[in-house]
Design a protein around this motif. Structure first.
Motif, PDB file in Angstrom:
ATOM      1  N   ASP A 158       0.818  -1.500   0.661  1.00 33.77           N
ATOM      2  CA  ASP A 158      -0.287   0.261  -0.509  1.00 33.77           C
ATOM      3  C   ASP A 158       1.148   0.909   0.462  1.00 33.77           C
ATOM      4  OD1 ASP A 158      -2.096  -2.084   0.055  1.00 33.77           O
ATOM      5  OD2 ASP A 158      -2.696  -1.076   2.323  1.00 33.77           O
ATOM      6  N   GLY A 159       0.716   2.025  -1.039  1.00 32.86           N
ATOM      7  CA  GLY A 159       1.343   3.738  -0.956  1.00 32.86           C
ATOM      8  C   GLY A 159       2.401   2.977  -1.272  1.00 32.86           C
ATOM      9  N   GLY A 160       2.866   2.059  -2.116  1.00 32.53           N
ATOM     10  CA  GLY A 160       4.837   2.072  -2.573  1.00 32.53           C
ATOM     11  C   GLY A 160       4.558   2.744  -3.546  1.00 32.53           C
ATOM     12  N   SER A 161       5.423   2.258  -4.442  1.00 30.73           N
ATOM     13  CA  SER A 161       6.375   2.232  -5.387  1.00 30.73           C
ATOM     14  C   SER A 161       7.088   1.583  -6.378  1.00 30.73           C
ATOM     15  CB  SER A 161       7.356   4.078  -5.880  1.00 30.73           C
ATOM     16  OG  SER A 161       8.470   3.457  -4.994  1.00 30.73           O
ATOM     17  N   PHE A 162       7.591   1.371  -7.758  1.00 36.44           N
ATOM     18  CA  PHE A 162       7.905   0.185  -8.219  1.00 36.44           C
ATOM     19  C   PHE A 162       8.408   1.390  -9.793  1.00 36.44           C
ATOM     20  CE2 PHE A 162       8.439  -2.189 -11.911  1.00 36.44           C
ATOM     21  CZ  PHE A 162       9.130  -3.372 -11.344  1.00 36.44           C
ATOM     22  N   SER A 163       9.867   0.684 -10.092  1.00 32.20           N
ATOM     23  CA  SER A 163      10.819   1.787 -11.062  1.00 32.20           C
ATOM     24  C   SER A 163      11.131   0.287 -12.042  1.00 32.20           C
ATOM     25  CB  SER A 163      11.718   2.787 -10.583  1.00 32.20           C
ATOM     26  OG  SER A 163      11.461   3.196  -9.598  1.00 32.20           O
ATOM     27  N   GLY A 164      11.437   0.853 -13.123  1.00 36.29           N
ATOM     28  CA  GLY A 164      11.494   0.318 -14.523  1.00 36.29           C
ATOM     29  C   GLY A 164      12.405   0.755 -15.536  1.00 36.29           C
ATOM     30  N   PRO A 165      12.334  -0.350 -16.705  1.00 39.91           N
ATOM     31  CA  PRO A 165      12.158   0.504 -18.056  1.00 39.91           C
ATOM     32  C   PRO A 165      10.930   1.610 -18.348  1.00 39.91           C
ATOM     33  CG  PRO A 165      13.359  -1.605 -17.762  1.00 39.91           C
ATOM     34  CD  PRO A 165      12.724  -1.515 -16.477  1.00 39.91           C
ATOM     35  N   GLN A 166      10.813   2.388 -19.198  1.00 39.89           N
ATOM     36  CA  GLN A 166       9.710   3.087 -19.456  1.00 39.89           C
ATOM     37  C   GLN A 166       9.756   2.461 -20.691  1.00 39.89           C
ATOM     38  OE1 GLN A 166      10.151   6.776 -21.838  1.00 39.89           O
ATOM     39  NE2 GLN A 166       8.787   7.462 -20.846  1.00 39.89           N
ATOM     40  N   MET A 167       8.516   1.580 -20.875  1.00 41.41           N
ATOM     41  CA  MET A 167       7.007   1.174 -22.426  1.00 41.41           C
ATOM     42  C   MET A 167       8.738   1.852 -23.660  1.00 41.41           C
ATOM     43  SD  MET A 167       3.769   0.044 -22.565  1.00 41.41           S
ATOM     44  CE  MET A 167       3.412   1.805 -24.025  1.00 41.41           C
ATOM     45  N   LEU A 168       8.308   0.734 -24.284  1.00 40.47           N
ATOM     46  CA  LEU A 168       8.751   0.965 -25.484  1.00 40.47           C
ATOM     47  C   LEU A 168       7.665   1.746 -26.702  1.00 40.47           C
ATOM     48  CD1 LEU A 168      10.919   2.071 -27.655  1.00 40.47           C
ATOM     49  CD2 LEU A 168      11.337  -0.630 -28.700  1.00 40.47           C
ATOM     50  N   VAL A 169       7.443   2.821 -26.800  1.00 42.40           N
ATOM     51  CA  VAL A 169       6.906   2.627 -28.601  1.00 42.40           C
ATOM     52  C   VAL A 169       7.448   2.915 -29.593  1.00 42.40           C
ATOM     53  CG1 VAL A 169       4.880   4.083 -28.921  1.00 42.40           C
ATOM     54  CG2 VAL A 169       4.291   3.539 -26.906  1.00 42.40           C
ATOM     55  N   ALA A 170       6.950   2.356 -30.566  1.00 48.40           N
ATOM     56  CA  ALA A 170       7.671   2.550 -31.364  1.00 48.40           C
ATOM     57  C   ALA A 170       6.740   2.020 -33.188  1.00 48.40           C
ATOM     58  CB  ALA A 170       8.915   1.799 -32.174  1.00 48.40           C
ATOM     59  N   ASN A 171       7.215   2.464 -34.682  1.00 46.55           N
ATOM     60  CA  ASN A 171       6.464   1.784 -35.594  1.00 46.55           C
ATOM     61  C   ASN A 171       5.310   2.489 -35.802  1.00 46.55           C
ATOM     62  OD1 ASN A 171       8.618   0.843 -36.316  1.00 46.55           O
ATOM     63  ND2 ASN A 171       7.595  -1.316 -36.385  1.00 46.55           N
ATOM     64  N   TYR A 172       4.484   3.499 -34.535  1.00 42.95           N
ATOM     65  CA  TYR A 172       3.322   4.352 -34.191  1.00 42.95           C
ATOM     66  C   TYR A 172       3.347   5.862 -34.469  1.00 42.95           C
ATOM     67  CZ  TYR A 172      -0.413   5.285 -31.031  1.00 42.95           C
ATOM     68  OH  TYR A 172      -1.721   5.509 -30.506  1.00 42.95           O
ATOM     69  N   GLY A 173       3.303   5.455 -35.202  1.00 38.90           N
ATOM     70  CA  GLY A 173       3.102   7.475 -36.194  1.00 38.90           C
ATOM     71  C   GLY A 173       4.409   7.825 -36.093  1.00 38.90           C
ATOM     72  N   PRO A 174       4.671   8.598 -37.230  1.00 40.35           N
ATOM     73  CA  PRO A 174       5.901   9.125 -38.244  1.00 40.35           C
ATOM     74  C   PRO A 174       7.076   9.714 -36.740  1.00 40.35           C
ATOM     75  CG  PRO A 174       3.965  10.686 -38.385  1.00 40.35           C
ATOM     76  CD  PRO A 174       3.695   9.631 -37.781  1.00 40.35           C
ATOM     77  N   ASP A 175       6.324  10.291 -35.885  1.00 38.44           N
ATOM     78  CA  ASP A 175       6.888  10.727 -34.575  1.00 38.44           C
ATOM     79  C   ASP A 175       7.874   9.779 -33.569  1.00 38.44           C
ATOM     80  OD1 ASP A 175       6.490  13.244 -35.284  1.00 38.44           O
ATOM     81  OD2 ASP A 175       4.408  13.575 -33.709  1.00 38.44           O
ATOM     82  N   THR A 176       7.802   8.569 -33.771  1.00 38.49           N
ATOM     83  CA  THR A 176       8.259   7.326 -32.836  1.00 38.49           C
ATOM     84  C   THR A 176       9.125   6.548 -33.872  1.00 38.49           C
ATOM     85  OG1 THR A 176       6.130   5.925 -33.787  1.00 38.49           O
ATOM     86  CG2 THR A 176       5.515   7.453 -32.094  1.00 38.49           C
ATOM     87  N   PRO A 177      10.457   6.145 -32.927  1.00 39.59           N
ATOM     88  CA  PRO A 177      11.247   5.438 -33.793  1.00 39.59           C
ATOM     89  C   PRO A 177      10.364   4.295 -35.249  1.00 39.59           C
ATOM     90  CG  PRO A 177      11.815   5.590 -31.256  1.00 39.59           C
ATOM     91  CD  PRO A 177      10.274   5.829 -31.611  1.00 39.59           C
ATOM     92  N   LEU A 178      11.083   3.864 -35.573  1.00 39.03           N
ATOM     93  CA  LEU A 178      11.105   2.940 -37.123  1.00 39.03           C
ATOM     94  C   LEU A 178      11.820   1.710 -36.581  1.00 39.03           C
ATOM     95  CD1 LEU A 178       9.751   1.791 -39.034  1.00 39.03           C
ATOM     96  CD2 LEU A 178      11.523   2.933 -40.549  1.00 39.03           C
ATOM     97  N   ILE A 179      11.069   0.247 -36.519  1.00 38.25           N
ATOM     98  CA  ILE A 179      11.623  -1.190 -36.290  1.00 38.25           C
ATOM     99  C   ILE A 179      11.861  -1.330 -37.689  1.00 38.25           C
ATOM    100  CG2 ILE A 179      11.975  -3.119 -35.145  1.00 38.25           C
ATOM    101  CD1 ILE A 179      11.699  -1.494 -32.440  1.00 38.25           C
ATOM    102  N   PRO A 180      12.596  -0.967 -38.821  1.00 38.10           N
ATOM    103  CA  PRO A 180      12.053  -1.746 -40.322  1.00 38.10           C
ATOM    104  C   PRO A 180      12.391  -3.068 -39.688  1.00 38.10           C
ATOM    105  CG  PRO A 180      14.645  -1.804 -39.366  1.00 38.10           C
ATOM    106  CD  PRO A 180      13.943  -0.882 -38.424  1.00 38.10           C
ATOM    107  N   GLU A 181      11.775  -4.150 -41.193  1.00 37.61           N
ATOM    108  CA  GLU A 181      11.186  -6.101 -40.732  1.00 37.61           C
ATOM    109  C   GLU A 181      13.019  -6.328 -40.247  1.00 37.61           C
ATOM    110  OE1 GLU A 181       8.556  -8.056 -43.674  1.00 37.61           O
ATOM    111  OE2 GLU A 181       9.387  -6.470 -44.663  1.00 37.61           O
ATOM    112  N   PHE A 182      12.948  -7.421 -39.829  1.00 39.85           N
ATOM    113  CA  PHE A 182      13.533  -8.044 -39.259  1.00 39.85           C
ATOM    114  C   PHE A 182      14.647  -8.928 -40.553  1.00 39.85           C
ATOM    115  CE2 PHE A 182      12.487  -8.606 -34.464  1.00 39.85           C
ATOM    116  CZ  PHE A 182      11.659  -7.317 -34.421  1.00 39.85           C
ATOM    117  N   ASN A 183      13.886  -9.025 -41.619  1.00 39.86           N
ATOM    118  CA  ASN A 183      14.733  -9.687 -42.632  1.00 39.86           C
ATOM    119  C   ASN A 183      15.964 -11.322 -41.997  1.00 39.86           C
ATOM    120  OD1 ASN A 183      13.738  -8.864 -44.842  1.00 39.86           O
ATOM    121  ND2 ASN A 183      14.798  -7.094 -44.622  1.00 39.86           N
ATOM    122  N   GLY A 184      15.157 -11.238 -41.068  1.00 41.73           N
ATOM    123  CA  GLY A 184      15.441 -13.002 -40.512  1.00 41.73           C
ATOM    124  C   GLY A 184      17.299 -12.055 -39.042  1.00 41.73           C
ATOM    125  N   ASN A 185      17.259 -10.817 -38.674  1.00 42.27           N
ATOM    126  CA  ASN A 185      18.347 -10.118 -38.307  1.00 42.27           C
ATOM    127  C   ASN A 185      17.150  -9.907 -36.604  1.00 42.27           C
ATOM    128  OD1 ASN A 185      19.685  -9.361 -36.690  1.00 42.27           O
ATOM    129  ND2 ASN A 185      20.450  -6.988 -37.678  1.00 42.27           N
TER     130      ASN A 185
END
Length: 329
Positions: A180-207
């Motif tokens: 109760d009333g605690g907190s938790f820290s960790g990495p921020q969720m990544l948002v990509a490939n979601y409109g031109p203002d976010t990072p582009l992750i291209p097709e993997f093409n096996g990589n």
């Protein structure tokens, strides 16, 4: 209690190549594929396209979480430190696997902190060119120090390895019994490939290292809980609770400290800063396939408005699905 009877058209059940992916359990907002969901909020309807992405690199079709009005009651009740089962719709096209994150928000979707990752091979277990998933359920360990909350959002996000550059996200409303009333820290969720203002992750093409540097450089955010009342917090006004707002500012974030990778393959990741568009900043590596906890401070996360491309995108995907008929009693 609302009883939902679903009659699936046989053609829909067979059309896995057109189905994309969605989370089935815990019950996500407005899914027609789960028979134990809470009652729909007033004015809302089941989403027969729940498997569709919420955007591509070119345009945004739906807000983060797909829907910003939650169920009035929690769809699941969890205890910090336990392991929960997450299941996906078997009528799915997994596009060769890809990168997935499982995250929590305690502030109506403004801040999402990652608690687990399945990078590279989500749904496939290894390199694959198949649309058929070999793993459609995951055991997700909840960190023991999670704070309590009656209105917590549990989110799944996914970047597909093969095909159009899309971003998938489903959200379930859960209640967590923790500190109760605690907190938790960790990495921020990544948002990509979601409109031109976010990072582009291209097709993997096996990589399958494609995009890993973006995950390894997420800043740290901190979420804070309230208390657990068995999920009986007062109902939130219609439309008042969801995945943030386009005007939500993104403050300066604290870069993440390096964490040794214990169960993920040892790979020399890049630590170059990520694109700065929309507030995505660089940092240091962090592990995959792990529950992640890092003591730090952080800020909030921005959602995006539905773009003008929404109508065009919906028209394009509309033909991919047969109707799923739902009757409410």
């Amino acid at each position: 209690m609302q009883r939902i009877v679903r009659v699936f058209v046989s053609a829909l059940l067979a059309s896995t190549a057109l189905a994309h992916v969605s989370m089935k359990s815990p019950c996500v907002r407005y899914t027609p594929f789960c028979d134990s969901c809470p009652e729909l909020p007033p004015g809302q309807s089941l989403d027969n396209n729940i498997n569709a992405p919420i955007g591509t690199h070119e345009s945004i079709t739906q807000p983060l979480c797909k829907y910003t009005t939650p169920y009035a009651k929690a769809a699941a009740h969890w205890t910090a430190g336990s392991t929960v089962s997450v299941e996906f719709n078997p009528h799915a096209a997994v596009h060769g696997g890809g990168h997935a994150e499982f995250s929590l928000s305690y502030d109506m979707g403004k801040t999402f902190v990652v608690i687990h990752r399945e990078l590279r091979y989500c749904f496939t277990g290894g390199p694959s060119s198949s649309n058929t998933g070999t793993q459609l359920s995951y055991a997700i360990p909840l960190p023991a120090d999670l704070p309590s909350g009656d209105r917590v959002i549990f989110a799944w996000t996914w970047i597909n390895a093969i095909g159009n550059r899309e971003f998938y996200m489903n959200c379930a409303d859960v209640a967590i019994s923790g500190k109760d009333g605690g907190s938790f820290s960790g990495p921020q969720m990544l948002v990509a490939n979601y409109g031109p203002d976010t990072p582009l992750i291209p097709e993997f093409n096996g990589n399958y290292e494609t995009g890993i540097d973006l995950y390894n450089s997420r800043p740290v955010v901190t979420v804070t809980g309230t208390s657990y009342n068995n999920g009986s917090a007062p109902a939130v006004p219609h439309g008042a609770y969801g995945a943030g707002s386009p005007s939500t500012p993104i403050p300066t974030q604290t870069p993440m400290a390096t964490i040794p990778v214990s169960s993920a393959p040892s790979v020399p990741y890049s630590t170059a800063p990520t694109p700065t568009a929309a507030g995505y900043s660089g940092g240091n590596p962090l592990p995959s396939h792990e529950s992640l906890t890092v003591p730090a401070t952080g800020g909030s996360y921005r959602s995006h408005a539905i773009s003008a491309g929404s109508a065009r995108y919906r028209a394009r995907i509309a033909g991919k699905y047969k109707a799923t008929r739902c009757m409410h009693r």
